[in-house]
Design a protein around this motif. Structure first.
Motif, PDB file in Angstrom:
ATOM      1  N   ILE A  27       0.832  -1.210   0.000  1.00  0.00           N
ATOM      2  CA  ILE A  27       0.000   0.000   0.000  1.00  0.00           C
ATOM      3  C   ILE A  27       0.867   1.261   0.000  1.00  0.00           C
ATOM      4  CG2 ILE A  27      -0.267   0.241   2.531  1.00  0.00           C
ATOM      5  CD1 ILE A  27      -3.105   0.697  -0.005  1.00  0.00           C
ATOM      6  N   VAL A  28       2.115   1.135   0.466  1.00  0.00           N
ATOM      7  CA  VAL A  28       2.979   2.314   0.636  1.00  0.00           C
ATOM      8  C   VAL A  28       3.627   2.727  -0.688  1.00  0.00           C
ATOM      9  CG1 VAL A  28       3.496   1.939   3.066  1.00  0.00           C
ATOM     10  CG2 VAL A  28       4.918   0.840   1.347  1.00  0.00           C
ATOM     11  N   PRO A  29       4.016   4.013  -0.810  1.00  0.00           N
ATOM     12  CA  PRO A  29       4.648   4.450  -2.064  1.00  0.00           C
ATOM     13  C   PRO A  29       5.996   3.757  -2.316  1.00  0.00           C
ATOM     14  CG  PRO A  29       4.727   6.200  -0.395  1.00  0.00           C
ATOM     15  CD  PRO A  29       3.883   5.103   0.169  1.00  0.00           C
ATOM     16  N   GLY A  30       6.451   3.842  -3.543  1.00  0.00           N
ATOM     17  CA  GLY A  30       7.710   3.204  -3.920  1.00  0.00           C
ATOM     18  C   GLY A  30       8.903   3.713  -3.129  1.00  0.00           C
ATOM     19  N   SER A  31       8.801   4.944  -2.614  1.00  0.00           N
ATOM     20  CA  SER A  31       9.925   5.529  -1.879  1.00  0.00           C
ATOM     21  C   SER A  31       9.985   5.045  -0.414  1.00  0.00           C
ATOM     22  CB  SER A  31       9.781   7.056  -1.872  1.00  0.00           C
ATOM     23  OG  SER A  31       8.546   7.423  -1.276  1.00  0.00           O
ATOM     24  N   HIS A  32       8.938   4.382   0.054  1.00  0.00           N
ATOM     25  CA  HIS A  32       8.869   3.935   1.453  1.00  0.00           C
ATOM     26  C   HIS A  32       9.855   2.778   1.684  1.00  0.00           C
ATOM     27  CE1 HIS A  32       7.005   2.255   5.136  1.00  0.00           C
ATOM     28  NE2 HIS A  32       6.351   3.399   5.259  1.00  0.00           N
ATOM     29  N   GLN A  63      -1.317  -0.061  -6.070  1.00  0.00           N
ATOM     30  CA  GLN A  63      -1.647  -0.289  -7.490  1.00  0.00           C
ATOM     31  C   GLN A  63      -2.593  -1.469  -7.667  1.00  0.00           C
ATOM     32  OE1 GLN A  63       1.783  -0.595 -10.244  1.00  0.00           O
ATOM     33  NE2 GLN A  63       2.915   0.533  -8.704  1.00  0.00           N
ATOM     34  N   LEU A  64      -2.521  -2.423  -6.734  1.00  0.00           N
ATOM     35  CA  LEU A  64      -3.369  -3.620  -6.853  1.00  0.00           C
ATOM     36  C   LEU A  64      -4.635  -3.503  -6.009  1.00  0.00           C
ATOM     37  CD1 LEU A  64      -0.558  -6.348  -6.670  1.00  0.00           C
ATOM     38  CD2 LEU A  64      -1.549  -5.290  -8.697  1.00  0.00           C
ATOM     39  N   GLY A  65      -4.824  -2.327  -5.406  1.00  0.00           N
ATOM     40  CA  GLY A  65      -6.024  -2.113  -4.588  1.00  0.00           C
ATOM     41  C   GLY A  65      -5.663  -1.860  -3.138  1.00  0.00           C
ATOM     42  N   SER A  66      -6.689  -1.791  -2.302  1.00  0.00           N
ATOM     43  CA  SER A  66      -6.473  -1.560  -0.872  1.00  0.00           C
ATOM     44  C   SER A  66      -5.836  -2.818  -0.253  1.00  0.00           C
ATOM     45  CB  SER A  66      -7.806  -1.289  -0.188  1.00  0.00           C
ATOM     46  OG  SER A  66      -8.605  -2.462  -0.255  1.00  0.00           O
ATOM     47  N   GLU A  67      -5.411  -2.700   0.977  1.00  0.00           N
ATOM     48  CA  GLU A  67      -4.842  -3.895   1.627  1.00  0.00           C
ATOM     49  C   GLU A  67      -5.913  -4.974   1.809  1.00  0.00           C
ATOM     50  OE1 GLU A  67      -2.685  -2.518   5.160  1.00  0.00           O
ATOM     51  OE2 GLU A  67      -0.854  -2.876   3.999  1.00  0.00           O
ATOM     52  N   ALA A  68      -7.147  -4.563   2.074  1.00  0.00           N
ATOM     53  CA  ALA A  68      -8.226  -5.559   2.220  1.00  0.00           C
ATOM     54  C   ALA A  68      -8.383  -6.315   0.902  1.00  0.00           C
ATOM     55  CB  ALA A  68      -9.521  -4.864   2.611  1.00  0.00           C
ATOM     56  N   GLN A  69      -8.312  -5.585  -0.212  1.00  0.00           N
ATOM     57  CA  GLN A  69      -8.431  -6.240  -1.524  1.00  0.00           C
ATOM     58  C   GLN A  69      -7.233  -7.138  -1.799  1.00  0.00           C
ATOM     59  OE1 GLN A  69      -9.001  -2.537  -3.599  1.00  0.00           O
ATOM     60  NE2 GLN A  69     -11.157  -2.977  -4.002  1.00  0.00           N
ATOM     61  N   MET A  70      -6.036  -6.661  -1.406  1.00  0.00           N
ATOM     62  CA  MET A  70      -4.840  -7.495  -1.623  1.00  0.00           C
ATOM     63  C   MET A  70      -4.917  -8.779  -0.807  1.00  0.00           C
ATOM     64  SD  MET A  70      -1.511  -5.081  -2.109  1.00  0.00           S
ATOM     65  CE  MET A  70      -1.838  -3.587  -1.206  1.00  0.00           C
ATOM     66  N   PRO A  99      -6.880   4.689   4.128  1.00  0.00           N
ATOM     67  CA  PRO A  99      -5.541   4.178   3.853  1.00  0.00           C
ATOM     68  C   PRO A  99      -4.561   5.312   3.584  1.00  0.00           C
ATOM     69  CG  PRO A  99      -6.953   3.866   1.944  1.00  0.00           C
ATOM     70  CD  PRO A  99      -7.818   4.407   3.032  1.00  0.00           C
ATOM     71  N   VAL A 100      -3.309   4.965   3.669  1.00  0.00           N
ATOM     72  CA  VAL A 100      -2.225   5.922   3.547  1.00  0.00           C
ATOM     73  C   VAL A 100      -2.250   6.658   2.196  1.00  0.00           C
ATOM     74  CG1 VAL A 100      -0.486   4.312   2.678  1.00  0.00           C
ATOM     75  CG2 VAL A 100       0.150   5.977   4.353  1.00  0.00           C
ATOM     76  N   THR A 101      -2.788   5.991   1.185  1.00  0.00           N
ATOM     77  CA  THR A 101      -2.836   6.570  -0.162  1.00  0.00           C
ATOM     78  C   THR A 101      -3.741   7.813  -0.235  1.00  0.00           C
ATOM     79  OG1 THR A 101      -4.485   4.852  -0.559  1.00  0.00           O
ATOM     80  CG2 THR A 101      -2.325   4.509  -1.553  1.00  0.00           C
TER      81      THR A 101
END
Ligand code: 3HB
Length: 325
Positions: A33-38, A68-75, A191-193
């Motif tokens: 869920i976190v950005p690529g820089s995390h 990109q693949l959805g929320s953590e619940a969706q993942m 979510p963080v996004t």
């Protein structure tokens, strides 16, 4: 054998090697869920490089950060069906399926990231991972941490009463929901996004977060007070789909587990080392950082503890282990 026939044979052999290695190469999809820089995304990337190298190219890892693949619940659902192979996911989301994990978020259970990491590698937290296949259809490979939690506010907050009635963004799961309800805040799960926009458009005027998020999501542009309370740890869990796991032989399982744990274990020392610099960078953006401790919260912490001692026996066990650290 004449020269031409020898050449043909050699070519056939080469082709066979190439074909088997292509057919055998398996790409594992890993979501975050976190950005690529995390730092969690960087850990996922380096895990992927390790795995590709150490499996001799048998595996590769495609990392999908930033939801990109959805929320953590969706993942988590995708992991259950096998549509997704792996995730580095907040223990917060996993706690929605395995409520005992909520005890890891007890206020002031660990003093800092290094203590948090030790507790996560202790018997109680490790035993919680064993519940994951049955309760969530995933295998828990190991834990890491994010920075300790703080509160970022767009209003001047000098005492705990100051938080009353403010709309505070929280990560959506019960322990933190309870925490902010007890503080009298209007907790707003997201979510963080979504945090930057919510802060920018006034949907929330405070955020439960960590130093890395304040810096890397540029939240400092929208709120100018950090209450550096270090009030909770914030674990990440390395997950692999139970379906994917069932298709792996023991050697591959061991390799994936070992390499995941190795990269997740690097997170605590990374945060320990980088937090002073991150704080200085945030302060340079005209953010006031106020260090607060247990006293700031008055009797709210006891109220949380009473509630959660009733919810799960795991909390008592973790407190016992924490006292020994
Ligand atoms: C969060 O605040 O929800 C969060 C923070 C992280 C990593 C993942 C989620 O540092």
């Amino acid at each position: 054998m004449n020269k031409t026939r020898f050449g043909c044979r050699a070519l056939m052999c080469l082709l066979l090697v190439v074909l088997t290695s292509v057919a055998g190469a398996r790409e594992l999809k890993l979501g975050l869920i976190v950005p690529g820089s995390h730092a969690w995304s960087k850990a996922a990337e380096t895990f992927g490089e390790d795995l590709e190298k150490q499996s001799g190219g048998e595996y590769s890892v495609a990392v999908f950060p930033a939801g990109q693949l959805g929320s953590e619940a969706q993942m988590l659902q995708q992991l259950q069906t096998g549509a997704l192979d792996m995730a580095f996911m907040t223990a917060a989301e996993v706690a929605n399926r395995v409520p005992d994990l909520g005890a890891l978020f007890a206020p002031y259970l660990a003093e800092n990231v290094m203590e948090a990491d030790r507790l996560l590698n202790g018997p109680t937290a490790q035993a919680l991972l064993e519940e994951l296949p049955r309760k969530a259809g995933v295998v828990g490979l190991g834990y890491g941490v994010a920075g300790m939690r703080l509160m970022l506010t767009a209003f001047p907050a000098e005492d705990v009463q100051g938080i009353n009635d403010h709309k505070i963004r929280i990560t959506p799961f019960p322990p933190v929901q309870d925490f902010y309800r007890l503080l009298g805040a209007v907790s707003t799960p997201m979510p963080v996004t979504d945090v930057y926009d919510a802060l920018a458009n006034g949907q929330v005027d405070g955020v439960d977060a960590d130093l890395e998020l304040v810096w890397k999501l540029r939240l400092y542009e929208r709120a100018k007070t950090v209450l550096r309370s270090n009030h909770m740890m914030f674990p990440v869990v390395g997950l692999i789909s139970a379906r994917t796991w069932s298709q792996l032989d023991q050697d591959d399982r061991d390799l994936i587990r070992t390499l995941t744990r190795k990269r997740l274990a690097e997170l605590a020392p990374y945060y320990q080392k980088s937090q002073a610099e991150t704080q200085a960078q945030i302060e340079a953006k005209n953010v006031k950082v106020i260090e607060v401790g247990l006293d700031f919260f008055g009797d709210k912490l006891d109220q949380w503890e009473e509630l959660w001692m009733k919810k799960t026996p795991v909390l008592g066990e973790l407190r016992g282990e924490a006292a020994e650290l």
